[in-house]
Design a protein around this motif. Structure first.
Motif: not given
Lengths: 703, 327
Positions: A576, A697-699, A702-703
């Motif tokens: 996540t 941030t999570p994004d 994950l990128a």
């Protein structure tokens, strides 16, 4: 006798609601002002229809650039730059253009919605990154270029790196909304209840803008619900309120909205920074280059110390820095806790970690190896510096030995654990301040100074300094502040209040003691006689002393800084992208700790602010419109309790022999500076992902 | 001032009668969203009909269904023994939403009726087809990090912000609505709408209708469940993506399953294809991964929310993992 575990002296007042903040003062005939703001980003006001507002129930006046009362300084050449509210020019979206005053806040709010402005729009740009790329956009030098040794030496180093780091706009957002109560009397006597970090500064600004004598203006600001730098100047909204009061001859109160907190009272400017680092294979730094760009406004320049740290923090013969500011069509920024140094430390301390990784060295060992004995920039010894001891203490407390140098080594199910470290540093300042001390025959001591307390516990620190010197119990000492009629002191900023005002408290206490000793000698009393007996014997109800205090030439002989080391453990969720800070150890090396409890609170607040800077805080603008999108507390994410783990605060607590009589250096800024890099470094250690754009941030994970 | 009339009523019947009398009337329950919208100038009802005194606060089991009154607070539902025992997924989803203070006053009906948190919807100076049809969608080419990836229209890419509704969609809840003529019952999954050409409409509630209660069938999926909410901070933040997952497990074989997602569409998003795939299959990571892949059919990013194309399947997998590991 000494009460070093003393609670905050105004703590009970604060938690029982008895501390009175500016907006809580009820003056006879008080009226309420609400600001109308521009809905375009750049251009000119061509018309302002205030009729409907003026006719609305309860409305007393609408004040704008059309009917503004005289503000002499604004009419002069070379007056204050920020003539907002005094002009038909629009410099940014959300700029105050009129103030509606009514007999209730609700009526003023409604009437403000009836004011209709028409504009001549101009093209604008609020996107700092875009302006930076645009060869036609202005770039102004923010600080003189610095060079020591060979420029860009990193480029020819055995091991080198060059990386860019991005910081978004952050907004201070103290819990207390900004505003002011202004009461302009017919004889040009002005009383204000302000939210300010400097009562003397507010007094001076009003005096300067309206060209009335300082002594005509009384500024009160006993309690402030958080400042973080945004209350270090008197904003146009405050001048507008004073104008409105002058115009209607009644006291006017303005409390702005949370959304207006994003556009009227400054922000931490966005920054783009490039760091070049070079080292030899043994891990000795051979070149540091730090180039930074900061966002500013088109109508006023704002600069801060983004590239300071690179010049002295590490032993390196070749260092060069540059710093430019780039105007965009936004409100002017202002210092936010840790100011430019926190921005710079994110980049430099991330890069240091990256270099340690490139060298396959423990980042702590790498820092220790490059720790300088003297300040190479100023070519002076440090007044005091215990950073190696701080490294060792923090490393033990966080369990640094559990860290693996290879990223992604500590995995438990979907959670990856990492450790990070970073350094913070800030000037240890001492300015000039005056304090009056009144020693009374009832055994009490009253101390007075026009300083502020935006939350750090100024009164507590001053009380403890006096307590230690005078051996008077804490509950018999009162420290009064936040009143412009008291002996002058500088604004509360740059972690200098304890050092500056505390030194004057020290000098006052020393003078009072010698006055008592003299009185004792003259009245044939023992030199150690209690001051109460001495005063009584002399039939004196009290004696008083006022002292001005400032630093001497020790300032020229030593390089004076406060240091902090932040250690964090993070857990990163592989699926996540969620990052949790799971453990924090902060170590402050800032001389003597005068007030342990409030000092610890400062470090706690710095760590929480640091989590925000690292993981959650970002003020987002839609650049097509020049308007903020997340200007509220639901969408602008400051950390909540669930984001904050146990914070282990430690102090080296060794006196600085030179800075001031207490041996105490400031620590409000260092509590935050560097923290965000420690988190980014820990995320890298956990995952192998280097994130150079805040917030993490999570994004981005994950990128 | 923008005046409004405040009315209070104690029965559903009179509430509906008052609503029918005035097109610009709105029900006021917890008010946690409506009052904000009024303050921001997004909505300006002429009448507020306070329904807090209408007796719709029951939580009880009738037959094989659990009934929850529309005016029950989020806290009361989340903390209720019956809900914790038989519908723990709902309890978890509720606790993932808002803050304790908000949950204490926000009601079940109000939670269903809350509007999107899209920043363009709240700023009256910005275009928004949901607030003002025909003005355009600010988010489409603007800041759309929080926005939808499923079922979007050219008019609107907002998401429904509720956590509770995601769980209710998964739990096959039904909604009982009252009107002047009587009552009707609809499936919860049909309560909210996609934006389509009418983004101003969030749901299928008619102008003369009032939410009376929820009816949720007692199920066999109260053991292996999880509500996973991924957000920008650990509490008091809307979901980037959330997943409600619950299944019945027999010898590691999935015999019944419910999956729904939040933060990805204009309505709570039930993952029927994934459910159908997993039914009868082993609860293994590879099957979870395949189910997550199936869930993403038709997903579309708009730039800043492209990360959801990766986050959404990952969250499904992790929610299923966590549901499985629940003993």
């Amino acid at each position: 006798m000494l009460k070093e575990d003393t609670d905050r002296v105004d703590g009970i007042l604060k938690v029982t609601g008895k501390a009175k903040y500016f907006a809580e003062y009820e003056l006879p005939g008080l009226t309420y002002g609400v600001l109308v703001t521009s809905t375009i980003t750049k251009g000119k006001i061509t018309g302002l229809d205030t009729k409907a507002a003026e006719n609305a129930p309860g409305v007393i006046a609408v004040v704008s650039h059309l009917n503004k009362p005289s503000a002499t300084a604004y009419e002069q050449e070379g007056g204050p730059q920020m003539k907002i509210f005094y002009t038909d020019k629009i410099f940014y979206n959300g700029q105050p253009i009129a103030i509606v005053v009514a007999n209730t806040f609700e009526r003023a709010t409604y009437a403000a919605s009836l004011v209709k402005a028409t504009y001549a729009k101009e093209e604008f740009n609020t996107d700092f990154a875009k302006a930076l790329k645009d060869p036609k956009a202005k770039k102004l030098q923010g600080q003189a270029d610095y060079k020591r040794g060979i420029e860009n030496a990193y480029k020819t180093a055995e091991v080198k790196l060059e990386e860019r780091y991005f910081l978004p706009i952050e907004t201070h957002n103290p819990m207390e909304l900004h505003g002011i109560i202004a009461d302009w009397r017919p004889n040009n006597q002005v009383t204000v209840y302000a939210k300010t970090q400097g009562v003397k500064a507010t007094q001076g600004t009003i005096a300067n803008v309206f060209k009335i004598p300082m002594e005509n203006i009384q500024v009160n600001s006993e309690f402030v619900g958080g400042g973080f730098g945004m209350a270090l100047r008197t904003w146009p909204l405050e001048i507008a309120t004073v104008m409105a009061s002058k115009h209607i001859g009644k006291p006017v109160k303005v409390v702005i909205t949370r959304a207006q907190m994003f556009t009227m009272v400054g922000n931490r400017p966005a920054a783009i920074q490039t760091i070049g680092l070079g080292a030899d294979k043994d891990g000795k730094l051979t070149g540091i280059t730090h180039r930074a760009y900061g966002e500013t406004s088109t109508y006023e320049n704002f600069t801060e110390g983004v590239v300071n740290m690179a010049k002295f923090m590490y032993q390196c013969d070749n260092v060069n820095t540059s710093y430019a500011i780039v105007p965009v069509d936004l409100g002017v920024p202002i210092w936010m806790r840790g100011p430019g140094e926190a921005t710079g430390a994110f980049a430099l301390e991330s890069a240091i970690d990256e270099m340690a990784h490139a060298l396959d060295m423990d980042p702590l060992d790498f820092r220790i190896k490059n720790d300088p004995e003297t300040d190479q920039q100023k070519n002076k010894p440090f007044s005091s510096k215990n950073i190696k001891e701080a490294y060792k203490l923090g490393a033990e407390k966080i369990g640094w030995s559990n860290r693996k140098n290879k990223p992604g080594s500590l995995v438990e199910g979907p959670w990856q654990t990492g450790y990070g470290v970073s350094v913070g540093v800030f000037n240890a300042n001492r300015g000039k301040a005056s304090v009056k001390g009144i020693l009374k025959a009832d055994g009490s001591l009253l101390l007075q100074s026009a300083t502020s307390d935006i939350g750090p516990g100024t009164g507590t620190g001053m009380t403890l300094i006096a307590n230690k010197l005078m051996k008077i119990p804490v509950n018999k000492i009162t420290f009064e502040l936040g009143d412009s009629s008291l002996p002058p002191a500088p604004s509360q900023g740059g972690s200098a209040t304890l050092s500056t005002v505390g030194s004057a408290v020290n000098d006052v206490c020393v003078a009072l003691k010698s006055a008592i000793a003299e009185l004792a000698a003259n009245s044939n009393m023992d030199a150690t006689a209690n001051f109460v007996e001495v005063l009584k014997k002399n039939n004196l109800p009290q004696i008083e002393v006022t002292k001005e205090s400032q630093s001497g030439k020790e300032k020229d002989n030593y390089s004076m800084y406060s240091f902090s080391i932040h250690f964090v453990q993070v857990k990163v969720h592989a699926l996540t992208g969620v990052v949790k800070v799971s453990k924090i150890v902060s170590v402050g090396d800032s001389g003597t700790i005068v007030s342990p409890k409030t000092a610890r609170s400062q470090m706690l607040g710095g760590a929480v602010g640091g989590i925000g800077m690292a993981l959650t805080e970002e003020s987002i603008i839609d650049h097509r419109y020049g308007r903020y999108i997340n200007n509220n507390f639901a969408d602008y994410h400051v950390p909540v309790n669930a984001d904050v783990p146990e914070i282990d605060v430690n102090f080296i607590n060794k006196p600085d022999p030179y800075i001031n009589p207490m041996g105490a250096k400031g620590m409000g800024e260092i509590a935050l500076i560097g923290f965000s890099a420690a988190v980014a470094n820990a995320v890298f250690n956990a995952t192998g992902k280097r994130i150079r754009t805040l917030p993490i941030t999570p994004d981005k994970v994950l990128a | 001032m923008i005046n409004f009339q405040y009315l209070r009523t104690t029965s559903a019947k009179s509430a509906i009668a008052l609503l029918l009398k005035d097109k610009n009337a709105k029900f006021l329950a917890g008010g946690t969203n409506l009052i904000d919208l009024m303050k921001r100038g997004v909505t300006a009802p002429e009448k507020l009909i306070d329904i807090n005194h209408v007796p719709l606060k029951q939580i009880e089991q009738i037959g094989n269904k659990i009934h929850i009154g529309a005016l029950t607070t989020n806290t009361a539902v989340a903390d209720h023994a019956l809900i914790k025992e038989k519908l723990p997924l709902l309890s978890w989803a509720l606790q993932a939403g808002a803050s304790a203070q908000l949950r204490n006053v926000a009601t079940v009906g109000g939670n269903m009726m809350q509007r999107t948190r899209c920043g363009y919807f709240y700023d009256t100076e910005m275009p928004c087809n949901k607030r003002q049809p025909g003005t355009g969608c600010g988010a489409m080419e603007g800041f759309n990090r929080m926005h939808a990836i499923f079922g979007t229209s050219e008019k609107c890419i907002a998401v429904h912000p509720s956590d509770m509704c995601v769980a209710l969609t998964a739990l096959d809840a039904e909604v009982v609505l009252a009107n002047s003529k009587g009552e009707r019952k609809i499936a919860f999954k049909d309560f909210h709408r996609l934006a389509g050409d009418t983004p101003q409409l969030d749901n299928n509630l008619k102008a003369d209708e009032m939410i009376i209660r929820l009816e949720i069938p007692v199920n066999n999926i109260a053991k292996n469940y999880h509500y996973l909410k991924v957000r920008d901070r650990a509490s008091y933040a809307f979901a980037l993506v959330s997943v409600a997952a619950a299944f019945e497990l027999n010898n590691n074989k999935i015999t019944d399953i419910r999956l729904a997602m939040g933060g990805v569409a204009h309505k709570p998003w039930r993952l029927t294809a994934s459910e159908n795939f997993l039914k009868g299959k082993e609860a293994t990571l590879s099957n979870f991964e395949k189910a997550a892949e199936l869930a993403m059919t038709g997903a579309k990013g708009f730039g800043e929310n492209n990360f959801k194309l990766k986050l959404a399947p990952n969250t499904i997998i992790e929610a299923l993992n966590l549901a499985k590991s629940k003993a």
